[in-house]
Design a protein around this motif. Structure first.
Motif, PDB file in Angstrom:
ATOM      1  N   GLY A 245       5.896   3.327  22.179  1.00  0.00           N
ATOM      2  CA  GLY A 245       7.207   3.445  21.103  1.00  0.00           C
ATOM      3  C   GLY A 245       8.264   2.881  20.656  1.00  0.00           C
ATOM      4  O   GLY A 245       9.305   2.866  19.650  1.00  0.00           O
ATOM      5  N   LEU A 246       7.289   1.759  20.132  1.00  0.00           N
ATOM      6  CA  LEU A 246       8.292   0.316  19.860  1.00  0.00           C
ATOM      7  C   LEU A 246       8.362   0.575  18.117  1.00  0.00           C
ATOM      8  O   LEU A 246       7.551   1.678  17.375  1.00  0.00           O
ATOM      9  CB  LEU A 246       7.773  -1.056  19.598  1.00  0.00           C
ATOM     10  CG  LEU A 246       6.939  -1.696  20.938  1.00  0.00           C
ATOM     11  CD1 LEU A 246       6.149  -2.688  20.836  1.00  0.00           C
ATOM     12  CD2 LEU A 246       8.633  -2.490  21.318  1.00  0.00           C
ATOM     13  N   PRO A 247       9.471   0.252  17.821  1.00  0.00           N
ATOM     14  CA  PRO A 247       9.442   0.702  16.052  1.00  0.00           C
ATOM     15  C   PRO A 247       8.872   0.202  14.987  1.00  0.00           C
ATOM     16  O   PRO A 247       8.949   1.096  13.868  1.00  0.00           O
ATOM     17  CB  PRO A 247      10.966  -0.423  15.435  1.00  0.00           C
ATOM     18  CG  PRO A 247      11.884  -0.589  16.888  1.00  0.00           C
ATOM     19  CD  PRO A 247      10.573  -1.042  18.378  1.00  0.00           C
ATOM     20  N   ILE A 248       8.276  -0.986  15.430  1.00  0.00           N
ATOM     21  CA  ILE A 248       6.763  -1.263  14.522  1.00  0.00           C
ATOM     22  C   ILE A 248       5.430   0.232  14.375  1.00  0.00           C
ATOM     23  O   ILE A 248       5.440   0.478  13.274  1.00  0.00           O
ATOM     24  CB  ILE A 248       6.162  -2.234  14.924  1.00  0.00           C
ATOM     25  CG1 ILE A 248       5.475  -2.921  13.456  1.00  0.00           C
ATOM     26  CG2 ILE A 248       5.282  -2.018  16.012  1.00  0.00           C
ATOM     27  CD1 ILE A 248       5.879  -3.258  12.795  1.00  0.00           C
ATOM     28  N   ALA A 249       5.896   0.858  15.356  1.00  0.00           N
ATOM     29  CA  ALA A 249       4.927   2.094  15.005  1.00  0.00           C
ATOM     30  C   ALA A 249       5.132   2.972  14.603  1.00  0.00           C
ATOM     31  O   ALA A 249       4.413   3.527  14.093  1.00  0.00           O
ATOM     32  CB  ALA A 249       4.320   1.942  17.107  1.00  0.00           C
ATOM     33  N   ARG A 250       6.655   3.440  14.916  1.00  0.00           N
ATOM     34  CA  ARG A 250       7.491   4.269  13.854  1.00  0.00           C
ATOM     35  C   ARG A 250       7.840   3.932  12.450  1.00  0.00           C
ATOM     36  O   ARG A 250       7.107   5.037  11.212  1.00  0.00           O
ATOM     37  CB  ARG A 250       8.331   5.019  13.994  1.00  0.00           C
ATOM     38  CG  ARG A 250       8.699   5.289  15.598  1.00  0.00           C
ATOM     39  CD  ARG A 250       9.857   5.659  15.805  1.00  0.00           C
ATOM     40  NE  ARG A 250      10.547   4.704  15.949  1.00  0.00           N
ATOM     41  CZ  ARG A 250      11.202   3.877  17.015  1.00  0.00           C
ATOM     42  NH1 ARG A 250      10.491   3.915  18.439  1.00  0.00           N
ATOM     43  NH2 ARG A 250      11.990   3.468  17.251  1.00  0.00           N
ATOM     44  N   ARG A 251       7.392   2.159  12.092  1.00  0.00           N
ATOM     45  CA  ARG A 251       7.791   1.813  10.850  1.00  0.00           C
ATOM     46  C   ARG A 251       6.793   1.679  10.338  1.00  0.00           C
ATOM     47  O   ARG A 251       5.964   2.096   8.854  1.00  0.00           O
ATOM     48  CB  ARG A 251       8.354   0.750  10.767  1.00  0.00           C
ATOM     49  CG  ARG A 251       8.333   0.233   9.541  1.00  0.00           C
ATOM     50  CD  ARG A 251      10.076  -0.767   9.723  1.00  0.00           C
ATOM     51  NE  ARG A 251       9.370  -2.430   9.955  1.00  0.00           N
ATOM     52  CZ  ARG A 251       9.662  -2.695  11.467  1.00  0.00           C
ATOM     53  NH1 ARG A 251      10.854  -1.876  11.893  1.00  0.00           N
ATOM     54  NH2 ARG A 251       9.029  -3.306  12.079  1.00  0.00           N
ATOM     55  N   ASP A 252       4.959   1.411  10.675  1.00  0.00           N
ATOM     56  CA  ASP A 252       3.837   0.727  10.255  1.00  0.00           C
ATOM     57  C   ASP A 252       2.973   1.274  10.059  1.00  0.00           C
ATOM     58  O   ASP A 252       2.636   1.554  11.317  1.00  0.00           O
ATOM     59  CB  ASP A 252       3.624  -0.267  10.135  1.00  0.00           C
ATOM     60  CG  ASP A 252       2.369  -1.166   9.043  1.00  0.00           C
ATOM     61  OD1 ASP A 252       1.451   0.234   9.088  1.00  0.00           O
ATOM     62  OD2 ASP A 252       2.095  -2.054   9.067  1.00  0.00           O
ATOM     63  N   PRO A 253       2.415   3.317   9.567  1.00  0.00           N
ATOM     64  CA  PRO A 253       1.228   3.699   9.767  1.00  0.00           C
ATOM     65  C   PRO A 253      -0.013   2.662  11.053  1.00  0.00           C
ATOM     66  O   PRO A 253      -0.413   3.233  11.585  1.00  0.00           O
ATOM     67  CB  PRO A 253       0.502   4.034   8.619  1.00  0.00           C
ATOM     68  CG  PRO A 253       1.991   4.155   8.149  1.00  0.00           C
ATOM     69  CD  PRO A 253       2.495   2.750   8.172  1.00  0.00           C
ATOM     70  N   MET A 254      -0.075   1.584  10.453  1.00  0.00           N
ATOM     71  CA  MET A 254      -1.346   1.211  10.871  1.00  0.00           C
ATOM     72  C   MET A 254      -0.940   0.721  11.831  1.00  0.00           C
ATOM     73  O   MET A 254      -2.314   0.935  13.021  1.00  0.00           O
ATOM     74  CB  MET A 254      -1.085  -0.492   9.415  1.00  0.00           C
ATOM     75  CG  MET A 254      -2.955  -1.483  10.167  1.00  0.00           C
ATOM     76  SD  MET A 254      -4.250  -0.901   9.403  1.00  0.00           S
ATOM     77  CE  MET A 254      -3.822  -1.245   7.951  1.00  0.00           C
ATOM     78  N   ALA A 290      -1.367   4.341   5.379  1.00  0.00           N
ATOM     79  CA  ALA A 290      -1.285   2.965   5.562  1.00  0.00           C
ATOM     80  C   ALA A 290      -1.200   2.568   4.311  1.00  0.00           C
ATOM     81  O   ALA A 290      -1.975   2.345   3.712  1.00  0.00           O
ATOM     82  CB  ALA A 290      -1.972   2.309   7.018  1.00  0.00           C
ATOM     83  N   ASP A 291      -0.180   1.556   3.980  1.00  0.00           N
ATOM     84  CA  ASP A 291      -0.378   0.376   3.050  1.00  0.00           C
ATOM     85  C   ASP A 291      -1.416  -1.412   2.934  1.00  0.00           C
ATOM     86  O   ASP A 291      -1.405  -1.890   3.970  1.00  0.00           O
ATOM     87  CB  ASP A 291       0.415  -0.282   2.815  1.00  0.00           C
ATOM     88  CG  ASP A 291       0.878  -1.100   1.160  1.00  0.00           C
ATOM     89  OD1 ASP A 291      -0.502  -0.962   0.422  1.00  0.00           O
ATOM     90  OD2 ASP A 291       1.868  -1.548   0.696  1.00  0.00           O
ATOM     91  N   PRO A 292      -2.389  -0.451   1.869  1.00  0.00           N
ATOM     92  CA  PRO A 292      -3.530  -2.334   2.913  1.00  0.00           C
ATOM     93  C   PRO A 292      -3.015  -3.198   2.220  1.00  0.00           C
ATOM     94  O   PRO A 292      -3.323  -4.127   2.430  1.00  0.00           O
ATOM     95  CB  PRO A 292      -4.813  -1.652   2.175  1.00  0.00           C
ATOM     96  CG  PRO A 292      -4.958  -0.163   0.975  1.00  0.00           C
ATOM     97  CD  PRO A 292      -3.495   0.532   1.576  1.00  0.00           C
ATOM     98  N   GLU A 293      -1.923  -2.807   1.472  1.00  0.00           N
ATOM     99  CA  GLU A 293      -1.373  -4.949   0.687  1.00  0.00           C
ATOM    100  C   GLU A 293      -0.474  -4.660   1.361  1.00  0.00           C
ATOM    101  O   GLU A 293      -0.167  -6.139   0.898  1.00  0.00           O
ATOM    102  CB  GLU A 293      -0.903  -4.616  -0.589  1.00  0.00           C
ATOM    103  CG  GLU A 293      -2.501  -4.115  -1.506  1.00  0.00           C
ATOM    104  CD  GLU A 293      -3.680  -4.927  -1.700  1.00  0.00           C
ATOM    105  OE1 GLU A 293      -3.848  -6.086  -1.199  1.00  0.00           O
ATOM    106  OE2 GLU A 293      -5.108  -4.865  -1.564  1.00  0.00           O
ATOM    107  N   ALA A 294       0.266  -4.373   2.631  1.00  0.00           N
ATOM    108  CA  ALA A 294       1.112  -4.991   3.600  1.00  0.00           C
ATOM    109  C   ALA A 294       1.061  -5.769   3.887  1.00  0.00           C
ATOM    110  O   ALA A 294       0.271  -6.040   4.480  1.00  0.00           O
ATOM    111  CB  ALA A 294       1.446  -3.599   4.054  1.00  0.00           C
ATOM    112  N   GLN A 295       2.302  -6.982   4.701  1.00  0.00           N
ATOM    113  CA  GLN A 295       2.432  -7.945   5.133  1.00  0.00           C
ATOM    114  C   GLN A 295       2.616  -7.422   6.339  1.00  0.00           C
ATOM    115  O   GLN A 295       3.368  -6.810   6.691  1.00  0.00           O
ATOM    116  CB  GLN A 295       3.675  -9.154   4.396  1.00  0.00           C
ATOM    117  CG  GLN A 295       3.708  -9.126   2.884  1.00  0.00           C
ATOM    118  CD  GLN A 295       2.304 -10.628   2.782  1.00  0.00           C
ATOM    119  OE1 GLN A 295       1.931 -11.059   4.484  1.00  0.00           O
ATOM    120  NE2 GLN A 295       2.665 -11.320   2.207  1.00  0.00           N
TER     121      GLN A 295
END
Length: 414
Positions: A245-254, A290-295
Motif C-alpha cells: 500500500g506504500l506510494p513506492i509500490a504504486r509508482r514503481d512496477p518493480m 518495470a524499467d530495468p534502467e530506473a534508479q
C-alpha cells in the motif's frame, strides 16, 4: 540517583539486551587485556540504574568499543585521569581495532567531523551494499546480524556527534533502518524469530522517522516473510499489505511485482490456488512493465529479478501441493539465478528435491537433495524434512538407504 536514559536509548538503538551488552563488553575486555571480562547482568543494571556514574577504565574502554563513542556520550563521567593513563597507546589501539570489529569500521568519534554530510551517507551506503552481498553469499549468519546492528548504531551515532541538514538526517535514519532490516532478515533466514521480531519493531520506528518509503517497503515485506515462516498467514498478508500500500509500490512496477510475488508465497499457506495464480500473474505482469534502467535501492536490484519470481512461485506451489508446477518453477528459477546468489541456489535446490519427492520421483529427488549444500539453517531444516518425508514415502527403497547413509556420515563428521 537518576537512571542512565542515554545508555538505555543507545542499547535500544542497537537492539541490545542487558545480557547481550555484557557479552559484547566481555569480548572487548578480552581484546584489551588478553583475559576474559567479568561484566555481568548486575554490572549492566548498575550502569543503567545510575549506581555507576564513573566506570573504571577497563569498563569505559569496553563501552567505547561496543558503542563507538566516548563514555561521556553514553551518560557517564570519564574515568579519572590517572586511570586513563593506563597503557594509553595500547588502549587507543584496542579501541580502534575493537570498534572496527564491533561496528565494521566505525571511526572514533573524537575525530569525527562537526558537520555530517552526504559523504558520510555515501560511506554508509557502501557498507550496506557489503552487508547485502554477504547475505546473498551465505545468508542467515549471526555475524551478519551483529554487524548490521552495529552499523545501525554507527548511523545513529553520526546524528549525535555532528550537525546535519534535514535531508542528511533523514538519510541517516534511513540508513539505520536499512541496517536494522538486514539484521532482521539475517535473523529470519537463520530462524532466530524472536530476534527478528525485535528488529522489526526497531526498524519500522527508524523508517518512520526517515520518511523513506523504499526502506519501509523492505521492512514490511520482510515482516510478511517472518510471519509466513511462523505459519501465521493472516498476519503475513496484513504485513505485506502495508508494503503493497506504500506510494513506492504504486509508482514503481518493480516494487509492485515484488509485493505480488511475496503475496503469492503467503497465499500458498491458505491453500487458495486461484489467489496464488492471480498473484503470480500480477507479479509477472508488473515485472514486465518495470524499467530495468530506473534508479532503485541496492537491496532490491541485488536480488529481485525473474529468478526470484520463480522462487516465490515455487514456494507457493509447494505449499499448495502442486508439485509438478513447483518443479517447473524450480528449474526455471535455478537456470536464471545470478552467480552471486549462492544462498538462493541452495534453497531453490532443496525445494526442487521436495517437488520431485512429492511426485514420487524418488531417485531424482534424492540425487537433488544430495547435491544441495546443507550449511544454511533453512536448507538444513528443509533437508531434514525431506528425509522425514522420504522415510514415510519410500522407507525401504535403495534411494532412501543411500540418503540415510549420507546423512549419518554428515552427522558423524560434523
Amino acid at each position: 540517583m537518576a537512571a542512565n536514559a542515554t545508555l538505555k536509548k543507545r542499547m535500544a538503538d542497537l537492539g541490545l539486551t542487558q545480557e547481550e551488552l555484557a557479552n559484547r563488553m566481555n569480548d572487548a575486555i578480552l581484546k584489551i587485556t588478553g583475559r576474559p571480562g567479568e561484566v555481568s547482568d548486575r554490572t549492566i543494571r548498575n550502569l543503567l540504574s545510575g549506581s555507576t556514574v564513573r566506570p573504571i577504565a577497563r569498563t569505559c574502554a569496553a563501552l567505547e568499543a561496543v558503542f563507538g563513542c566516548p563514555v561521556e556520550d553514553l551518560g557517564f563521567e570519564p574515568p579519572r585521569s590517572a586511570a586513563r593513563q593506563e597503557d594509553p597507546v595500547r588502549r587507543r589501539t584496542f579501541i580502534a581495532s575493537a570498534a572496527g570489529t564491533a561496528t565494521a569500521g566505525l571511526a572514533p568519534s573524537l575525530g569525527a567531523p562537526k558537520r555530517v554530510g552526504a559523504g558520510d551517507v555515501a560511506r554508509l551506503e557502501a557498507k550496506f551494499a557489503s552487508i547485502i552481498a554477504e547475505d546473498h553469499k551465505y545468508g542467515g549468519l549471526v555475524s551478519t546480524e551483529t554487524r548490521a546492528c552495529a552499523l545501525a548504531g554507527e548511523a545513529l551515532s553520526l546524528l549525535q556527534r555532528g550537525s546535519a541538514g534535514q535531508r542528511v538526517r533523514n538519510n541517516l535514519y534511513a540508513s539505520a533502518a536499512g541496517f536494522m532490516s538486514s539484521a532482521m532478515w539475517a535473523a529470519i533466514d537463520g530462524r532466530r524469530f524472536n530476534e527478528a521480531q525485535r528488529y522489526l519493531d526497531r526498524a519500522s520506528t527508524l523508517a518512520a522517522m526517515s520518511g523513506d518509503t523504499t526502506i519501509t517497503f523492505r521492512i514490511w515485506s520482510h515482516a510478511g516473510t517472518l510471519y509466513r515462516h511462523l505459519g501465521r498467514p493472516v498476519d503475513a498478508l496484513a504485513a505485506n499489505d502495508v508494503a503493497r500500500g506504500l506510494p513506492i509500490a504504486r509508482r514503481d512496477p518493480m516494487f509492485t511485482s515484488l509485493g505480488h510475488a511475496r503475496h503469492a508465497a503467503i497465499l500458498g499457506l491458505t491453500k487458495d490456488a486461484v489467489a496464488v495464480e492471480r498473484a503470480i500473474g500480477c507479479a509477472q505482469s508488473a515485472y514486465s512493465r518495470a524499467d530495468p534502467e530506473a534508479q532503485r535501492p541496492t537491496w532490491i536490484t541485488a536480488f529481485y529479478d525473474q529468478a526470484e519470481i520463480e522462487s516465490l512461485a515455487l514456494t507457493a506451489c509447494l505449499a499448495l501441493g502442486d508439485f509438478e508446477q513447483a518443479e517447473a518453477h524450480a528449474h526455471r528459477g535455478i537456470a536464471r539465478l545470478r552467480p552471486h546468489m549462492r544462498r538462493s541456489r541452495a534453497i531453490a535446490t532443496a525445494r526442487l528435491a521436495h517437488a520431485q519427492l512429492g511426485q514420487g520421483d524418488i531417485d531424482a529427488a534424492v540425487a537433488t537433495a544430495v547435491s544441495t549444500p546443507s550449511t544454511h539453517p533453512r536448507v538444513a531444516r528443509m533437508l531434514q524434512e525431506f528425509g522425514n518425508k522420504l522415510s514415510v514415502q519410500a522407507p525401504h527403497s535403495r534411494a532412501a538407504k543411500d540418503w540415510n547413509d549420507r546423512t549419518s556420515t554428515r552427522r558423524d563428521t560434523s
